[in-house]
Design a protein around this motif. Structure first.
Motif, PDB file in Angstrom:
ATOM      1  N   ILE A   1       0.989  -1.231  -0.157  1.00  0.00           N
ATOM      2  CA  ILE A   1       0.148   0.003  -0.013  1.00  0.00           C
ATOM      3  C   ILE A   1       0.929   1.146   0.102  1.00  0.00           C
ATOM      4  CG2 ILE A   1      -1.580   1.205   1.249  1.00  0.00           C
ATOM      5  CD1 ILE A   1      -1.939  -1.796   2.833  1.00  0.00           C
ATOM      6  N   PHE A   2       0.872   1.940  -1.137  1.00  0.00           N
ATOM      7  CA  PHE A   2       1.998   3.201  -1.353  1.00  0.00           C
ATOM      8  C   PHE A   2       0.840   4.431  -1.456  1.00  0.00           C
ATOM      9  CE2 PHE A   2       4.602   6.056  -4.133  1.00  0.00           C
ATOM     10  CZ  PHE A   2       5.181   6.247  -3.142  1.00  0.00           C
ATOM     11  N   THR A   3       0.952   5.251  -0.350  1.00  0.00           N
ATOM     12  CA  THR A   3       0.301   6.449  -0.093  1.00  0.00           C
ATOM     13  C   THR A   3       1.080   7.675  -0.471  1.00  0.00           C
ATOM     14  OG1 THR A   3      -1.454   5.333   1.087  1.00  0.00           O
ATOM     15  CG2 THR A   3      -1.412   7.901   1.154  1.00  0.00           C
ATOM     16  N   ASN A   4       0.913   8.568  -1.316  1.00  0.00           N
ATOM     17  CA  ASN A   4       1.641   9.646  -1.423  1.00  0.00           C
ATOM     18  C   ASN A   4       0.798  10.934  -1.734  1.00  0.00           C
ATOM     19  OD1 ASN A   4       1.634  10.096  -4.635  1.00  0.00           O
ATOM     20  ND2 ASN A   4       1.920   7.871  -4.434  1.00  0.00           N
ATOM     21  N   GLN A   5       1.548  12.044  -1.401  1.00  0.00           N
ATOM     22  CA  GLN A   5       1.332  13.292  -1.950  1.00  0.00           C
ATOM     23  C   GLN A   5       2.163  14.022  -2.821  1.00  0.00           C
ATOM     24  OE1 GLN A   5      -1.730  15.128  -0.840  1.00  0.00           O
ATOM     25  NE2 GLN A   5      -0.931  16.238  -2.575  1.00  0.00           N
ATOM     26  N   LEU A   6       1.879  14.204  -4.091  1.00  0.00           N
ATOM     27  CA  LEU A   6       2.715  14.967  -4.834  1.00  0.00           C
ATOM     28  C   LEU A   6       3.164  16.451  -4.451  1.00  0.00           C
ATOM     29  CD1 LEU A   6       1.117  14.019  -8.404  1.00  0.00           C
ATOM     30  CD2 LEU A   6       3.170  12.903  -7.185  1.00  0.00           C
ATOM     31  N   ALA A   7       4.369  16.749  -4.925  1.00  0.00           N
ATOM     32  CA  ALA A   7       4.718  17.947  -4.527  1.00  0.00           C
ATOM     33  C   ALA A   7       4.196  18.662  -5.718  1.00  0.00           C
ATOM     34  CB  ALA A   7       6.133  18.260  -4.317  1.00  0.00           C
ATOM     35  N   ASP A   8       4.188  20.121  -5.769  1.00  0.00           N
ATOM     36  CA  ASP A   8       3.731  21.000  -6.796  1.00  0.00           C
ATOM     37  C   ASP A   8       5.166  21.627  -7.333  1.00  0.00           C
ATOM     38  OD1 ASP A   8       2.322  22.207  -8.840  1.00  0.00           O
ATOM     39  OD2 ASP A   8       1.249  23.500  -7.306  1.00  0.00           O
ATOM     40  N   PRO A   9       5.547  21.665  -8.266  1.00  0.00           N
ATOM     41  CA  PRO A   9       5.065  20.772  -9.737  1.00  0.00           C
ATOM     42  C   PRO A   9       5.638  19.500  -9.234  1.00  0.00           C
ATOM     43  CG  PRO A   9       6.887  22.164 -10.401  1.00  0.00           C
ATOM     44  CD  PRO A   9       6.705  22.553  -9.022  1.00  0.00           C
ATOM     45  N   ALA A  10       5.181  18.328 -10.182  1.00  0.00           N
ATOM     46  CA  ALA A  10       5.578  16.988 -10.084  1.00  0.00           C
ATOM     47  C   ALA A  10       6.066  16.679 -11.424  1.00  0.00           C
ATOM     48  CB  ALA A  10       4.651  16.119  -9.329  1.00  0.00           C
ATOM     49  N   LEU A  11       6.824  17.427 -12.409  1.00  0.00           N
ATOM     50  CA  LEU A  11       7.231  17.382 -13.680  1.00  0.00           C
ATOM     51  C   LEU A  11       7.662  16.054 -13.785  1.00  0.00           C
ATOM     52  CD1 LEU A  11       8.872  20.861 -14.237  1.00  0.00           C
ATOM     53  CD2 LEU A  11       6.413  20.046 -14.672  1.00  0.00           C
ATOM     54  N   GLY A  12       7.227  15.545 -15.078  1.00  0.00           N
ATOM     55  CA  GLY A  12       7.585  14.049 -15.303  1.00  0.00           C
ATOM     56  C   GLY A  12       6.948  12.809 -14.716  1.00  0.00           C
ATOM     57  N   TYR A  13       6.361  12.980 -13.679  1.00  0.00           N
ATOM     58  CA  TYR A  13       5.879  12.110 -12.686  1.00  0.00           C
ATOM     59  C   TYR A  13       4.675  10.916 -13.570  1.00  0.00           C
ATOM     60  CZ  TYR A  13       3.532   9.417  -9.234  1.00  0.00           C
ATOM     61  OH  TYR A  13       2.765   8.287  -8.399  1.00  0.00           O
ATOM     62  N   ALA A  14       4.030  11.717 -14.173  1.00  0.00           N
ATOM     63  CA  ALA A  14       2.904  10.872 -14.927  1.00  0.00           C
ATOM     64  C   ALA A  14       3.450   9.968 -15.919  1.00  0.00           C
ATOM     65  CB  ALA A  14       1.917  11.542 -15.617  1.00  0.00           C
ATOM     66  N   ALA A  15       4.481  10.360 -16.623  1.00  0.00           N
ATOM     67  CA  ALA A  15       5.316   9.499 -17.654  1.00  0.00           C
ATOM     68  C   ALA A  15       5.839   8.556 -16.799  1.00  0.00           C
ATOM     69  CB  ALA A  15       5.973  10.402 -18.625  1.00  0.00           C
ATOM     70  N   MET A  16       6.571   8.705 -15.836  1.00  0.00           N
ATOM     71  CA  MET A  16       7.166   7.570 -15.226  1.00  0.00           C
ATOM     72  C   MET A  16       6.291   6.721 -14.282  1.00  0.00           C
ATOM     73  SD  MET A  16       9.908   6.121 -14.043  1.00  0.00           S
ATOM     74  CE  MET A  16      11.703   7.205 -14.228  1.00  0.00           C
ATOM     75  N   ALA A  17       5.304   7.347 -13.752  1.00  0.00           N
ATOM     76  CA  ALA A  17       4.385   6.258 -13.193  1.00  0.00           C
ATOM     77  C   ALA A  17       3.767   5.467 -14.061  1.00  0.00           C
ATOM     78  CB  ALA A  17       2.982   7.100 -12.586  1.00  0.00           C
ATOM     79  N   ASP A  18       3.530   5.923 -15.349  1.00  0.00           N
ATOM     80  CA  ASP A  18       2.882   4.790 -16.306  1.00  0.00           C
ATOM     81  C   ASP A  18       3.942   3.702 -16.677  1.00  0.00           C
ATOM     82  OD1 ASP A  18       0.353   6.165 -16.537  1.00  0.00           O
ATOM     83  OD2 ASP A  18       0.727   7.041 -18.431  1.00  0.00           O
ATOM     84  N   ARG A  19       5.080   4.147 -16.970  1.00  0.00           N
ATOM     85  CA  ARG A  19       6.170   3.339 -17.089  1.00  0.00           C
ATOM     86  C   ARG A  19       6.569   2.199 -16.142  1.00  0.00           C
ATOM     87  NH1 ARG A  19       8.666  -0.296 -19.440  1.00  0.00           N
ATOM     88  NH2 ARG A  19      10.834  -0.678 -19.112  1.00  0.00           N
ATOM     89  N   ILE A  20       6.428   2.695 -14.658  1.00  0.00           N
ATOM     90  CA  ILE A  20       6.741   1.919 -13.588  1.00  0.00           C
ATOM     91  C   ILE A  20       5.617   0.706 -13.290  1.00  0.00           C
ATOM     92  CG2 ILE A  20       6.863   1.655 -11.176  1.00  0.00           C
ATOM     93  CD1 ILE A  20       9.526   2.538 -12.839  1.00  0.00           C
ATOM     94  N   PHE A  21       4.459   1.417 -13.771  1.00  0.00           N
ATOM     95  CA  PHE A  21       3.080   0.421 -13.789  1.00  0.00           C
ATOM     96  C   PHE A  21       3.419  -0.673 -14.810  1.00  0.00           C
ATOM     97  CE2 PHE A  21      -1.208  -0.864 -14.483  1.00  0.00           C
ATOM     98  CZ  PHE A  21      -1.677  -1.327 -13.376  1.00  0.00           C
ATOM     99  N   ALA A  22       3.794  -0.354 -15.964  1.00  0.00           N
ATOM    100  CA  ALA A  22       3.808  -1.242 -16.969  1.00  0.00           C
ATOM    101  C   ALA A  22       5.160  -2.614 -16.566  1.00  0.00           C
ATOM    102  CB  ALA A  22       4.202  -0.750 -18.183  1.00  0.00           C
ATOM    103  N   LEU A  23       6.159  -1.986 -16.184  1.00  0.00           N
ATOM    104  CA  LEU A  23       7.089  -2.613 -15.631  1.00  0.00           C
ATOM    105  C   LEU A  23       6.857  -3.471 -14.300  1.00  0.00           C
ATOM    106  CD1 LEU A  23      10.090  -3.122 -16.131  1.00  0.00           C
ATOM    107  CD2 LEU A  23      10.481  -1.381 -14.274  1.00  0.00           C
ATOM    108  N   ALA A  24       5.969  -3.158 -13.368  1.00  0.00           N
ATOM    109  CA  ALA A  24       5.583  -3.967 -12.579  1.00  0.00           C
ATOM    110  C   ALA A  24       4.743  -5.114 -12.778  1.00  0.00           C
ATOM    111  CB  ALA A  24       4.833  -3.142 -11.253  1.00  0.00           C
ATOM    112  N   GLN A  25       3.986  -5.114 -13.809  1.00  0.00           N
ATOM    113  CA  GLN A  25       2.975  -5.775 -14.286  1.00  0.00           C
ATOM    114  C   GLN A  25       3.751  -7.026 -14.885  1.00  0.00           C
ATOM    115  OE1 GLN A  25       0.736  -3.274 -16.822  1.00  0.00           O
ATOM    116  NE2 GLN A  25      -1.121  -4.068 -15.547  1.00  0.00           N
TER     117      GLN A  25
END
Length: 115
Positions: free
Chosen positions: A18-42
């Motif tokens: 269970i990973f809970t997080n609060q993004l800092a503002d701005p979180a530049l590049g986060y969305a692309a990395m999150a998508d990549r990491i999710f695909a890698l985890a799968q």
């Protein structure tokens, strides 16, 4: 990234990270990395599924499911995941908490109602 909203319930027991997080503002590049990491985890051995959500304030919760603790520890050491962890700590997260739990009972509904 299109995925079912609910992960399938695998045979018990299994583990939840269970990973809970609060993004800092701005979180530049986060969305692309999150998508990549999710695909890698799968693609990792022992990965069973995940559920994730993020609200408008940047609070996110991801629950990933794993067959055993060894799979979780192996995933934690994947080089690209290590890079993402470092970037999260240094740039993206104002705060985060990670919890690992062994799931010994699970059901879904409204059809299943017993504990």
């Amino acid at each position: 990234m299109t995925q079912p909203r609910f992960a399938p319930l695998p045979a018990l027991p299994y583990y939840a990270v269970i990973f809970t997080n609060q993004l800092a503002d701005p979180a530049l590049g986060y969305a692309a990395m999150a998508d990549r990491i999710f695909a890698l985890a799968q693609a990792q051995p022992g990965y069973l599924g995940a559920e994730t959500t993020r609200d408008a304030s940047g609070l996110g919760i991801t629950v990933s499911y794993w067959s055993d603790e060894a799979s979780i520890l192996a995933w934690k050491q994947v080089s690209e995941h290590l890079i993402a962890q470092k970037m999260g700590i240094e740039s993206w997260y104002a705060h985060y908490a990670l919890r690992v739990a062994k799931v010994e009972r699970a059901y879904s509904g409204p059809q299943e109602r017993s504990l």
